[in-house]
Design a protein around this motif. Structure first.
Motif, PDB file in Angstrom:
ATOM      1  N   THR A  84     -22.195 -31.995  21.985  1.00  0.00           N
ATOM      2  CA  THR A  84     -22.177 -30.359  22.089  1.00  0.00           C
ATOM      3  C   THR A  84     -22.704 -30.216  23.668  1.00  0.00           C
ATOM      4  OG1 THR A  84     -24.359 -30.425  21.250  1.00  0.00           O
ATOM      5  CG2 THR A  84     -22.552 -30.078  19.720  1.00  0.00           C
ATOM      6  N   ASN A  85     -22.146 -28.929  23.994  1.00  0.00           N
ATOM      7  CA  ASN A  85     -22.703 -28.732  25.512  1.00  0.00           C
ATOM      8  C   ASN A  85     -22.475 -27.021  25.491  1.00  0.00           C
ATOM      9  OD1 ASN A  85     -19.650 -27.767  26.503  1.00  0.00           O
ATOM     10  ND2 ASN A  85     -19.444 -29.765  25.141  1.00  0.00           N
ATOM     11  N   LYS A  86     -23.169 -26.668  26.579  1.00  0.00           N
ATOM     12  CA  LYS A  86     -23.097 -25.383  26.826  1.00  0.00           C
ATOM     13  C   LYS A  86     -21.878 -24.378  27.514  1.00  0.00           C
ATOM     14  CE  LYS A  86     -27.648 -24.821  26.214  1.00  0.00           C
ATOM     15  NZ  LYS A  86     -28.208 -23.646  25.612  1.00  0.00           N
ATOM     16  N   LEU A  87     -20.924 -25.635  27.529  1.00  0.00           N
ATOM     17  CA  LEU A  87     -19.685 -24.901  28.037  1.00  0.00           C
ATOM     18  C   LEU A  87     -18.881 -24.556  26.735  1.00  0.00           C
ATOM     19  CD1 LEU A  87     -18.918 -27.176  31.198  1.00  0.00           C
ATOM     20  CD2 LEU A  87     -19.627 -24.760  31.015  1.00  0.00           C
ATOM     21  N   ASN A  88     -19.323 -25.135  25.520  1.00  0.00           N
ATOM     22  CA  ASN A  88     -18.573 -24.674  24.176  1.00  0.00           C
ATOM     23  C   ASN A  88     -17.385 -25.686  24.192  1.00  0.00           C
ATOM     24  OD1 ASN A  88     -20.989 -23.327  23.292  1.00  0.00           O
ATOM     25  ND2 ASN A  88     -19.829 -21.438  23.384  1.00  0.00           N
TER      26      ASN A  88
END
Length: 181
Positions: A84-88
């Motif tokens: 999971t990452n903040k860029l979705n």
């Protein structure tokens, strides 16, 4: 022009004029080569006109521990997300095309934020923004890329731990967790 054969295994040294394997753009270039054999005898200089074409391929790559980006020579961007990452970006087993980014010159990615430089030399940012590293005048995370207004003609971009940077003709710009004195 005379061709130079590399089948002589007694070649000890090569001296190239021009650039042997890296050219700034597609076009025709003259290269010249002299070789020295094991008897310390130099050959005559052999010159050849070569045609360099731009082949579709990888221009650059960047990654964090969560996402890997590939930029192709045609400006296309592909990614593979590992967690999971903040860029979705969805976690993927294979590379996927990043449809909303086109004409990308460069990309820089750190832990949870990224900068992209577009063909027109503008810069876009996305991801974690807790320290203002996206230059959005807020500290709210942004999963999609947004243009950084007022930052045109970027020569290069770079991300660090909660910090971003761009070099322009006017100088170096830093934003985010900027403890640099």
């Amino acid at each position: 022009y005379r061709e130079v054969s590399k089948s002589n295994h007694n070649i000890v040294e090569e001296v190239w004029e021009g650039n042997k394997n890296c050219f700034p753009s597609a076009g025709e270039y003259e290269v010249a080569l002299k070789v020295r054999n094991s008897q310390n005898v130099w050959s005559e200089k052999a010159k050849k006109i070569i045609t360099v074409t731009e082949e579709p391929g990888i221009k650059t790559i960047t990654s964090s521990d969560k996402v890997l980006f590939i930029i192709y020579n045609n400006g296309q961007v592909k990614y593979q997300a590992f967690s999971t990452n903040k860029l979705n970006l969805p976690i993927t087993d294979e590379f996927s095309v990043y449809d909303t980014l086109e004409g990308v010159l460069d990309i820089s990615m750190n832990y949870d934020h990224a900068l992209v430089q577009i063909n027109d030399r503008t810069v876009k940012a996305a991801g974690s923004n807790g320290y203002g590293q996206l230059a959005l005048n807020t500290k709210i995370d942004k999963p999609s890329f947004s243009k950084i207004w007022g930052l045109e003609n970027a020569k290069s971009i770079q991300t660090g731990d909660k910090i971003s940077a761009a070099m322009t003709k006017s100088g170096l710009y830093l934003w985010g967790k900027n403890d640099v004195k």
